[in-house]
Write a protein that holds these residues in place. Structure first.
Motif, PDB file in Angstrom:
ATOM      1  N   ILE A 120       0.870  -1.183   0.000  1.00 21.53           N
ATOM      2  CA  ILE A 120       0.000   0.000   0.000  1.00 21.53           C
ATOM      3  C   ILE A 120       0.899   1.222   0.000  1.00 21.53           C
ATOM      4  CG2 ILE A 120      -1.812   1.255   1.208  1.00 21.53           C
ATOM      5  CD1 ILE A 120      -2.709  -1.383   2.415  1.00 21.53           C
ATOM      6  N   VAL A 121       0.781   2.033  -1.047  1.00 19.16           N
ATOM      7  CA  VAL A 121       1.668   3.179  -1.248  1.00 19.16           C
ATOM      8  C   VAL A 121       0.857   4.470  -1.181  1.00 19.16           C
ATOM      9  CG1 VAL A 121       3.288   4.287  -2.831  1.00 19.16           C
ATOM     10  CG2 VAL A 121       3.190   1.786  -2.696  1.00 19.16           C
ATOM     11  N   VAL A 122       1.376   5.426  -0.418  1.00 15.06           N
ATOM     12  CA  VAL A 122       0.786   6.765  -0.366  1.00 15.06           C
ATOM     13  C   VAL A 122       1.685   7.679  -1.200  1.00 15.06           C
ATOM     14  CG1 VAL A 122       0.141   8.713   1.088  1.00 15.06           C
ATOM     15  CG2 VAL A 122      -0.245   6.376   1.895  1.00 15.06           C
ATOM     16  N   ALA A 123       1.126   8.275  -2.228  1.00 10.34           N
ATOM     17  CA  ALA A 123       1.915   9.099  -3.144  1.00 10.34           C
ATOM     18  C   ALA A 123       2.085  10.517  -2.595  1.00 10.34           C
ATOM     19  CB  ALA A 123       1.250   9.151  -4.510  1.00 10.34           C
ATOM     20  N   GLN A 140       1.613  10.266  12.645  1.00  2.12           N
ATOM     21  CA  GLN A 140       1.585   9.119  13.554  1.00  2.12           C
ATOM     22  C   GLN A 140       1.497   7.794  12.785  1.00  2.12           C
ATOM     23  OE1 GLN A 140      -1.534   9.651  16.444  1.00  2.12           O
ATOM     24  NE2 GLN A 140      -0.702  11.599  17.181  1.00  2.12           N
ATOM     25  N   ALA A 141       0.896   7.851  11.602  1.00  2.70           N
ATOM     26  CA  ALA A 141       0.792   6.652  10.765  1.00  2.70           C
ATOM     27  C   ALA A 141       2.044   6.444   9.916  1.00  2.70           C
ATOM     28  CB  ALA A 141      -0.433   6.748   9.863  1.00  2.70           C
ATOM     29  N   GLY A 142       3.043   7.308  10.116  1.00  2.10           N
ATOM     30  CA  GLY A 142       4.294   7.160   9.378  1.00  2.10           C
ATOM     31  C   GLY A 142       4.282   7.818   8.019  1.00  2.10           C
ATOM     32  N   ILE A 143       3.318   8.719   7.778  1.00  4.02           N
ATOM     33  CA  ILE A 143       3.212   9.403   6.490  1.00  4.02           C
ATOM     34  C   ILE A 143       3.722  10.824   6.657  1.00  4.02           C
ATOM     35  CG2 ILE A 143       1.644  10.145   4.650  1.00  4.02           C
ATOM     36  CD1 ILE A 143      -0.255   7.897   5.551  1.00  4.02           C
ATOM     37  N   PRO A 144       4.828  11.184   6.015  1.00  2.00           N
ATOM     38  CA  PRO A 144       5.384  12.537   6.177  1.00  2.00           C
ATOM     39  C   PRO A 144       4.454  13.589   5.579  1.00  2.00           C
ATOM     40  CG  PRO A 144       6.533  11.357   4.437  1.00  2.00           C
ATOM     41  CD  PRO A 144       5.617  10.362   5.083  1.00  2.00           C
ATOM     42  N   ALA A 145       3.967  14.515   6.421  1.00  2.00           N
ATOM     43  CA  ALA A 145       3.013  15.534   5.968  1.00  2.00           C
ATOM     44  C   ALA A 145       3.473  16.911   6.409  1.00  2.00           C
ATOM     45  CB  ALA A 145       1.622  15.218   6.525  1.00  2.00           C
ATOM     46  N   MET A 146       3.027  17.913   5.677  1.00  2.00           N
ATOM     47  CA  MET A 146       3.369  19.298   5.981  1.00  2.00           C
ATOM     48  C   MET A 146       2.245  20.205   5.488  1.00  2.00           C
ATOM     49  SD  MET A 146       6.202  19.943   2.966  1.00  2.00           S
ATOM     50  CE  MET A 146       6.308  21.701   3.282  1.00  2.00           C
ATOM     51  N   LYS A 158       5.561   7.033  -0.060  1.00  2.00           N
ATOM     52  CA  LYS A 158       6.016   6.070   0.937  1.00  2.00           C
ATOM     53  C   LYS A 158       5.124   4.842   0.949  1.00  2.00           C
ATOM     54  CE  LYS A 158       7.430   5.666   5.770  1.00  2.00           C
ATOM     55  NZ  LYS A 158       7.599   6.367   7.061  1.00  2.00           N
ATOM     56  N   THR A 159       5.749   3.676   1.073  1.00  2.00           N
ATOM     57  CA  THR A 159       5.020   2.426   1.260  1.00  2.00           C
ATOM     58  C   THR A 159       4.690   2.294   2.739  1.00  2.00           C
ATOM     59  OG1 THR A 159       6.162   1.371  -0.595  1.00  2.00           O
ATOM     60  CG2 THR A 159       5.081  -0.083   0.990  1.00  2.00           C
ATOM     61  N   VAL A 160       3.419   2.358   3.072  1.00  2.00           N
ATOM     62  CA  VAL A 160       3.011   2.378   4.480  1.00  2.00           C
ATOM     63  C   VAL A 160       2.667   0.989   5.009  1.00  2.00           C
ATOM     64  CG1 VAL A 160       2.244   4.774   4.402  1.00  2.00           C
ATOM     65  CG2 VAL A 160       0.641   2.964   3.790  1.00  2.00           C
ATOM     66  N   VAL A 161       2.284   0.067   4.131  1.00  2.00           N
ATOM     67  CA  VAL A 161       1.988  -1.306   4.547  1.00  2.00           C
ATOM     68  C   VAL A 161       2.530  -2.243   3.470  1.00  2.00           C
ATOM     69  CG1 VAL A 161       0.237  -2.969   5.249  1.00  2.00           C
ATOM     70  CG2 VAL A 161      -0.136  -0.539   5.691  1.00  2.00           C
ATOM     71  N   LYS A 162       3.334  -3.206   3.895  1.00  2.00           N
ATOM     72  CA  LYS A 162       3.870  -4.195   2.963  1.00  2.00           C
ATOM     73  C   LYS A 162       2.838  -5.286   2.694  1.00  2.00           C
ATOM     74  CE  LYS A 162       8.249  -2.886   2.373  1.00  2.00           C
ATOM     75  NZ  LYS A 162       8.854  -2.654   1.039  1.00  2.00           N
ATOM     76  N   LYS A 163       2.947  -5.894   1.524  1.00  2.00           N
ATOM     77  CA  LYS A 163       2.069  -6.997   1.180  1.00  2.00           C
ATOM     78  C   LYS A 163       2.157  -8.091   2.248  1.00  2.00           C
ATOM     79  CE  LYS A 163       1.262 -10.490  -2.399  1.00  2.00           C
ATOM     80  NZ  LYS A 163       1.694 -11.011  -3.722  1.00  2.00           N
ATOM     81  N   GLY A 164       0.991  -8.560   2.712  1.00  2.00           N
ATOM     82  CA  GLY A 164       0.952  -9.617   3.708  1.00  2.00           C
ATOM     83  C   GLY A 164       0.900  -9.123   5.137  1.00  2.00           C
ATOM     84  N   MET A 171      -3.941   2.908  10.868  1.00  2.00           N
ATOM     85  CA  MET A 171      -3.627   2.974   9.441  1.00  2.00           C
ATOM     86  C   MET A 171      -4.885   2.866   8.600  1.00  2.00           C
ATOM     87  SD  MET A 171      -1.427   3.396   7.093  1.00  2.00           S
ATOM     88  CE  MET A 171       0.128   3.243   8.007  1.00  2.00           C
ATOM     89  N   ALA A 172      -5.814   1.996   8.996  1.00  2.00           N
ATOM     90  CA  ALA A 172      -7.062   1.850   8.239  1.00  2.00           C
ATOM     91  C   ALA A 172      -7.823   3.172   8.196  1.00  2.00           C
ATOM     92  CB  ALA A 172      -7.922   0.757   8.860  1.00  2.00           C
ATOM     93  N   GLY A 173      -7.837   3.893   9.342  1.00  2.00           N
ATOM     94  CA  GLY A 173      -8.530   5.179   9.383  1.00  2.00           C
ATOM     95  C   GLY A 173      -7.892   6.214   8.475  1.00  2.00           C
ATOM     96  N   VAL A 174      -6.565   6.270   8.488  1.00  2.00           N
ATOM     97  CA  VAL A 174      -5.853   7.240   7.652  1.00  2.00           C
ATOM     98  C   VAL A 174      -6.061   6.929   6.174  1.00  2.00           C
ATOM     99  CG1 VAL A 174      -3.563   8.022   6.957  1.00  2.00           C
ATOM    100  CG2 VAL A 174      -4.132   7.832   9.383  1.00  2.00           C
ATOM    101  N   LEU A 175      -5.979   5.661   5.803  1.00  2.00           N
ATOM    102  CA  LEU A 175      -6.169   5.285   4.402  1.00  2.00           C
ATOM    103  C   LEU A 175      -7.572   5.624   3.925  1.00  2.00           C
ATOM    104  CD1 LEU A 175      -4.363   1.805   4.339  1.00  2.00           C
ATOM    105  CD2 LEU A 175      -3.509   3.974   3.447  1.00  2.00           C
ATOM    106  N   ALA A 176      -8.542   5.441   4.794  1.00  2.00           N
ATOM    107  CA  ALA A 176      -9.920   5.773   4.429  1.00  2.00           C
ATOM    108  C   ALA A 176     -10.061   7.268   4.183  1.00  2.00           C
ATOM    109  CB  ALA A 176     -10.874   5.311   5.527  1.00  2.00           C
ATOM    110  N   LYS A 177      -9.423   8.082   5.039  1.00  2.00           N
ATOM    111  CA  LYS A 177      -9.494   9.530   4.860  1.00  2.00           C
ATOM    112  C   LYS A 177      -8.797   9.964   3.570  1.00  2.00           C
ATOM    113  CE  LYS A 177      -9.961  10.746   9.746  1.00  2.00           C
ATOM    114  NZ  LYS A 177      -9.375  11.454  10.902  1.00  2.00           N
ATOM    115  N   LEU A 178      -7.750   9.264   3.196  1.00  2.00           N
ATOM    116  CA  LEU A 178      -7.040   9.574   1.944  1.00  2.00           C
ATOM    117  C   LEU A 178      -7.718   8.954   0.734  1.00  2.00           C
ATOM    118  CD1 LEU A 178      -3.339   9.102   3.132  1.00  2.00           C
ATOM    119  CD2 LEU A 178      -4.499  11.267   2.647  1.00  2.00           C
ATOM    120  N   ASP A 179      -8.817   8.261   0.953  1.00  2.00           N
ATOM    121  CA  ASP A 179      -9.583   7.602  -0.103  1.00  2.00           C
ATOM    122  C   ASP A 179      -8.743   6.561  -0.848  1.00  2.00           C
ATOM    123  OD1 ASP A 179     -11.993   7.173  -1.446  1.00  2.00           O
ATOM    124  OD2 ASP A 179     -11.427   8.474  -3.117  1.00  2.00           O
TER     125      ASP A 179
END
Length: 338
Positions: A120-123, A140-146, A158-164, A171-179
């Motif tokens: 799972i990659v956040v661009a 807090q989810a490890g995603i660099p933001a400014m 950044k790759t926030v979750v590796k396969k498996g 993390m689920a909450g943050v990904l949902a907010k980022l759609d």
């Protein structure tokens, strides 16, 4: 094979018999996993598969019972039953069934505790969020933001979750907010039974583009082999004859055999060789005839004139011009060598 010693109630016996009847009716039977599919999406899937495949849901024990009673290789299908399994029956071949089921899948948001099916990659780039608590949640989810231009921006991909890996609640909450919807939801084919053979999904997952390219390459290689081995076929005969004619023409030129179709090529080759010798002679200090000097200058000014002579005979209106060139070339040879 499991042994059943108890008597089945009528409604269970009906379901077992129904499964057995469909096994006999349909050439291909698949076992699918229905875990996590919302009821509304399941209805859509049934609608999309109408006329192509038929889904039959039954208790796992009844499915095992039916497979055991069918016997043979079908019993091995029971090894793939787990979770919320169902049987799917179709007249299509297993490969088409797999492809059709892949088309039923849709992307959905991840739930806490689910396993990432892929990285799972956040661009990086701007988001639609205004400055606020979301910045802290991302960090807090490890995603660099400014903050930039009054909006929240992801500073780097950044790759926030590796396969498996398991997706936690934060993390689920943050990904949902980022759609970001990483989960494939749909019927997952676990095995397909056809003509006594059980096919695993990885066997059925064919990349059609790769196979098409391989078939195209094989056809090209077969064509080249046929031509080089002089194997006459409706496809290669014309190319083989053309190749033979070209080789015969090249041989005639190399051997200086003055035939009608190659005489102009021989003269043209001699003319070019004469120019090459003349250039070497000029570089060595020899004084050249004026016609040779002019020919060298013309060749230097128009290098395209040194392109290979066309294989086709010149048209009648060009014959006089070609004869003049040949005469000029012969005169040049005479002037060079006395």
């Amino acid at each position: 094979m499991a042994l059943y010693t108890h008597h089945l109630p009528a409604w269970k016996r009906e379901q077992v018999e129904e499964i057995k009847e469909r096994f006999a009716k349909y050439p291909v039977v698949g076992l699918v996993d229905m875990h996590g599919i919302p009821a509304s999406q399941l209805q859509d899937i049934r609608q999309n598969l109408r006329g192509v495949a038929e889904i039959k849901m039954a208790r796992k024990t009844l499915t095992h019972r039916a497979l055991d009673e069918i016997g043979g290789e079908a019993v091995e299908m029971g090894e793939h039953i787990s979770g919320q399994s169902a049987l799917i029956f179709t007249l299509e071949n297993p490969f088409k069934l797999y492809k059709q089921l892949e088309l039923t899948k849709t992307k959905m948001a991840a739930k806490p505790g689910e396993t990432a099916p892929e990285d799972i990659v956040v661009a990086k780039g701007p988001t639609s969020f205004k400055p606020g608590p979301i910045v802290g949640e991302l960090q807090q989810a490890g995603i660099p933001a400014m903050i930039e231009g009054g909006k929240v921006k992801i500073r780097e991909t950044k790759t926030v979750v590796k396969k498996g890996q398991v997706i936690d609640a934060k993390m689920a909450g943050v990904l949902a907010k980022l759609d970001i919807k990483p989960m494939d939801v749909g019927l997952i084919l676990k095995a397909a039974f056809h003509d006594g053979t059980i096919f695993a999904p990885e066997t059925l997952a064919i990349d059609e583009t790769v196979y098409l390219n391989q078939i195209t390459l094989a056809a090209q290689q077969a064509f080249n082999l046929s031509v080089n081995a002089t194997i006459l076929t409706p496809t290669t005969t014309e190319t083989i004859i053309g190749k033979a004619a070209q080789e015969a023409r090249n041989l005639a030129v190399e051997a200086c055999i003055y035939e009608k179709d190659v005489a102009d090529l021989i003269v043209g080759r001699a003319y070019r060789e004469m120019l090459a010798i003349a250039m070497k002679a000029s570089e060595g200090g020899f004084e050249l005839d004026e016609s040779i000097t002019q020919a060298l200058a013309a060749a230097a000014a128009a290098p395209a004139a040194a392109a290979p002579v066309a294989e086709e005979a010149p048209a009648e209106e060009e014959e006089e011009e070609e004869e003049e060139k040949e005469e000029s070339g012969m005169a040049g040879l005479g002037a060079l060598f006395g």
